[in-house]
Scaffold this motif. Structure first.
Motif, PDB file in Angstrom:
ATOM      1  N   LEU A  56      11.121  -0.181   4.694  1.00  0.00           N
ATOM      2  CA  LEU A  56      11.965   0.990   4.960  1.00  0.00           C
ATOM      3  C   LEU A  56      12.403   0.985   6.422  1.00  0.00           C
ATOM      4  CD1 LEU A  56      12.615   3.517   3.132  1.00  0.00           C
ATOM      5  CD2 LEU A  56      10.910   4.718   4.491  1.00  0.00           C
ATOM      6  N   ASP A  89      -6.126   2.630  -4.458  1.00  0.00           N
ATOM      7  CA  ASP A  89      -5.214   2.899  -5.574  1.00  0.00           C
ATOM      8  C   ASP A  89      -4.819   4.370  -5.478  1.00  0.00           C
ATOM      9  OD1 ASP A  89      -3.892   3.317  -7.912  1.00  0.00           O
ATOM     10  OD2 ASP A  89      -5.538   2.672  -9.233  1.00  0.00           O
ATOM     11  N   ASP A 137      -2.397   1.045   0.554  1.00  0.00           N
ATOM     12  CA  ASP A 137      -1.614   0.386  -0.505  1.00  0.00           C
ATOM     13  C   ASP A 137      -2.612  -0.340  -1.406  1.00  0.00           C
ATOM     14  OD1 ASP A 137       1.677  -0.488  -0.501  1.00  0.00           O
ATOM     15  OD2 ASP A 137       0.333  -1.643  -1.818  1.00  0.00           O
ATOM     16  N   THR A 155       4.664  -2.115   4.273  1.00  0.00           N
ATOM     17  CA  THR A 155       4.489  -2.649   5.635  1.00  0.00           C
ATOM     18  C   THR A 155       3.947  -1.614   6.614  1.00  0.00           C
ATOM     19  OG1 THR A 155       6.733  -1.974   6.124  1.00  0.00           O
ATOM     20  CG2 THR A 155       6.428  -4.257   5.409  1.00  0.00           C
TER      21      THR A 155
HETATM   22  C1  LIG Z   1       8.653   0.866  -2.218  1.00  0.00           C
HETATM   23  S1  LIG Z   1       7.221   0.098  -1.671  1.00  0.00           S
HETATM   24  C2  LIG Z   1       6.873   0.843  -0.138  1.00  0.00           C
HETATM   25  C3  LIG Z   1       7.576   0.141   0.978  1.00  0.00           C
HETATM   26  C4  LIG Z   1       7.194   0.663   2.339  1.00  0.00           C
HETATM   27  N1  LIG Z   1       7.725   1.978   2.570  1.00  0.00           N
HETATM   28  C5  LIG Z   1       7.647  -0.292   3.422  1.00  0.00           C
HETATM   29  O1  LIG Z   1       8.397   0.119   4.335  1.00  0.00           O
HETATM   30  O2  LIG Z   1       7.271  -1.461   3.380  1.00  0.00           O
HETATM   31  C6  LIG Z   1       6.004   0.789  -2.734  1.00  0.00           C
HETATM   32  C7  LIG Z   1       4.593   0.329  -2.455  1.00  0.00           C
HETATM   33  O3  LIG Z   1       3.745   0.970  -3.389  1.00  0.00           O
HETATM   34  C8  LIG Z   1       2.655   0.117  -3.611  1.00  0.00           C
HETATM   35  N2  LIG Z   1       1.965   0.546  -4.842  1.00  0.00           N
HETATM   36  C9  LIG Z   1       2.376   0.413  -6.118  1.00  0.00           C
HETATM   37  N3  LIG Z   1       1.441   0.924  -6.963  1.00  0.00           N
HETATM   38  C10 LIG Z   1       0.450   1.401  -6.177  1.00  0.00           C
HETATM   39  C11 LIG Z   1      -0.794   2.042  -6.443  1.00  0.00           C
HETATM   40  N4  LIG Z   1      -1.196   2.278  -7.710  1.00  0.00           N
HETATM   41  N5  LIG Z   1      -1.574   2.407  -5.413  1.00  0.00           N
HETATM   42  C12 LIG Z   1      -1.176   2.147  -4.136  1.00  0.00           C
HETATM   43  N6  LIG Z   1      -0.025   1.542  -3.818  1.00  0.00           N
HETATM   44  C13 LIG Z   1       0.778   1.169  -4.833  1.00  0.00           C
HETATM   45  C14 LIG Z   1       3.278  -1.263  -3.689  1.00  0.00           C
HETATM   46  O4  LIG Z   1       2.325  -2.264  -3.449  1.00  0.00           O
HETATM   47  C15 LIG Z   1       4.342  -1.150  -2.603  1.00  0.00           C
HETATM   48  O5  LIG Z   1       3.870  -1.691  -1.397  1.00  0.00           O
END
Ligand SMILES: C[S@@+](CC[C@H](N)C(=O)[O-])C[C@H]1O[C@@H](n2cnc3c(N)ncnc32)[C@H](O)[C@@H]1O
Length: 503
Positions: A304, A390, A351, A331
């Motif tokens: 983002l 999680d 994450d 990130t």
């Molecule tokens: C859209 S991305 C976020 C990107 C972040 N804002 C960045 O700037 O890099 C969504 C994130 O949610 C995480 N995610 C998905 N399911 C999840 C869960 N059950 N618990 C924690 N994180 C989760 C993914 O690994 C991913 O990194």
């Protein structure tokens, strides 16, 4: 004297000898004139966050803002002393100084007439003050990382063969026709995010193969002739010309007027011709690289922008000692922006993907190293921690978090729409558990609006939707929802069955 004032005073001392038509003033003359210089600054901002940016400008610079009809832009007046502070704004992507604005430009009937008007315009614009600001700004501007170049343009060849000053109008037009690829692509300008990605891409593709040494020796032999390009951003249905044609003809006339050299990739001055329906704004760019590129060194698949992260955080007005969590941090862009701007809060970035947690930790570490090098002393760190978890089962006490700000998987590049039908309700439930009843807030970004609204509709007793900001993320129409936690106590499903939650 403040750091910013000191920097500005030093800048007013920079060598201002320029062989330019409109700023033929002595150094001392420019200094005294510049001290009272008032100009209008334009800034591109993440679409949807115009008001947030305007609020930041008013708060930090004391200037009221005009929000443009053309989405993703704001305008505000400053005096030259504030220029350094403008570069410290957190909500703006790119900056330019306005040369002139035409609110209701009357386009002629035929393409030839319109293009002729653009040519005539170049010589009539009030360039002088904006060029002084541009000159002073060169010391504030963060330089873009230079790329290896693959070909030289004809302007340089002409200069090298001694023909540089005798360029006739035909040559000028040819030069622009050959080099307007970027402005042509910028017809997609409506979306600030897309525009910027494409500009960068074109820059990468067209950079010449000259190396740094060759470039600097060239600059030594020909120091006074400025290199420039014109970028035309056009949006609107009723134009009988393309941005390509406008950039070519306006650019040719700018070149004739100033006797500058056209160079699409290695330019000193970038003149902007922004056309939105009947509104035209001519400006000079003050940023080479978007200001959103500040915190992140280890990128993920959906990183983002820091400016968007700032806008999301600002929506919930963090207060000192607030605990702010990004439970799906990738990130760490949101939490890192939060820790740098709201350092009196405590930020947690988590994450479920170990690679993401690693990236976030690396980004924090790079930022700390950068600030240590800059300040020359050991940093005490940032108020931020990273953790693998999680989101459906967070290791946090019930009611312990003040603010949740997160960018949820859209189900496109990250996760899948099908999985979101389970993930979103589980997320919202767990967030409502950890968030403080009555005062807690959540700012959630998603493109999967249908799934989100459905999940939220089952939790009306725990969350109240107070505001939606419509944003454009790389061409995707997404929403940022601001939710308030209702005062209702969270009751865990297991407690309903008579068991107690460990938290
Ligand atoms: C859209 S991305 C976020 C990107 C972040 N804002 C960045 O700037 O890099 C969504 C994130 O949610 C995480 N995610 C998905 N399911 C999840 C869960 N059950 N618990 C924690 N994180 C989760 C993914 O690994 C991913 O990194």
């Amino acid at each position: 004297m403040s750091d910013v004032q000191e920097a500005t005073n030093q800048l007013l001392d920079v060598n201002l000898h320029e062989n330019q038509r409109s700023i033929q003033v002595t150094e001392s003359g420019l200094r005294s004139e510049s001290e009272h210089l008032q100009v209008t600054i334009g800034a591109t901002v993440p679409t949807g966050f115009e008001q947030t940016a305007a609020d930041e400008v008013r708060e930090k610079l004391g200037s009221p803002c005009k929000i443009s009809k053309d989405r993703g832009k704001i305008y505000f007046d400053i005096s030259v002393e504030s220029l350094a502070q403008v570069h410290c704004l957190r909500s703006v992507d790119n900056l330019f100084v306005v040369v002139q604005e035409f609110k209701d430009y009357q386009f002629k009937e035929t393409k030839e007439e319109v293009l002729k008007d653009f040519e005539d315009l170049a010589g009539k614009l009030p360039w002088s003050d904006p060029l002084k600001i541009w000159k002073i700004n060169t010391c504030f501007k963060k330089k873009k990382t230079k790329h290896k170049k693959i070909n030289q343009n004809s302007s340089k060849q002409k200069i090298e063969s001694g023909q540089g000053d005798k360029t006739d109008e035909r040559d000028v037009k040819k030069e622009f026709t050959n080099n307007v690829l970027d402005s042509q692509i910028l017809d997609y300008y409506e979306n600030a995010a897309i525009k910027e990605e494409i500009s960068t891409l074109v820059g990468d593709d067209l950079t010449s193969c000259k190396d740094e040494t060759e470039e600097s020796s060239k600059e030594e032999t020909d120091p006074e002739v400025l290199k420039f390009r014109v970028t035309c951003n056009r949006a609107g249905e009723k134009h009988c010309f393309s941005s390509n044609e406008a950039a070519r003809d306006f650019g040719g006339a700018v070149q004739d007027y100033f006797k500058w050299k056209a160079d699409m990739t290695n330019f000193d001055v970038e003149v902007l011709l922004n056309i939105h329906d009947n509104e035209i704004v001519v400006g000079i760019a003050l940023t080479e690289e978007s200001l959103h590129r500040r915190n992140i060194t280890h990128f993920g698949p959906t990183t983002l922008r820091s400016t968007l992260a700032y806008g999301m955080l600002r929506l919930c007005a963090p207060q000192p000692t607030d605990i702010i969590v990004d439970p799906m941090c990738g990130t760490g862009a949101i939490s890192i922006e939060g820790a740098t701007e709201w350092s009196n809060c405590y930020h947690i970035a988590g994450d479920n993907n170990p690679l993401a947690v690693n990236r976030a930790a690396n980004n924090i570490s790079s930022l700390l190293t950068k600030s240590q090098v800059k300040e020359g002393k050991l940093s005490w760190g940032l108020p931020i921690d990273t953790i693998q978890w999680d989101i459906c089962n967070l290791p946090l006490r019930t009611g312990s978090v003040d603010i949740i700000v997160t960018d949820m998987p859209f189900g496109k590049r990250m996760g899948s729409k099908k999985r979101n039908w389970n993930l979103y309700p589980a997320c919202l439930r767990e967030m409502s558990r950890v968030c403080r009843p009555g005062t807690g807030q959540a700012v959630l970004l998603t493109q999967d609006k249908k799934c989100f609204i459905k999940a939220l509709s089952g939790m009306g007793h725990l969350w109240r939707k107070v505001h939606t900001v419509w944003v454009n993320i790389g061409g995707l129409h997404a929403a940022v929802y601001l939710l308030k936690r209702t005062p209702q106590t969270f009751v865990h499903p297991s407690e309903q069955d008579g068991e107690r939650s460990p938290w």
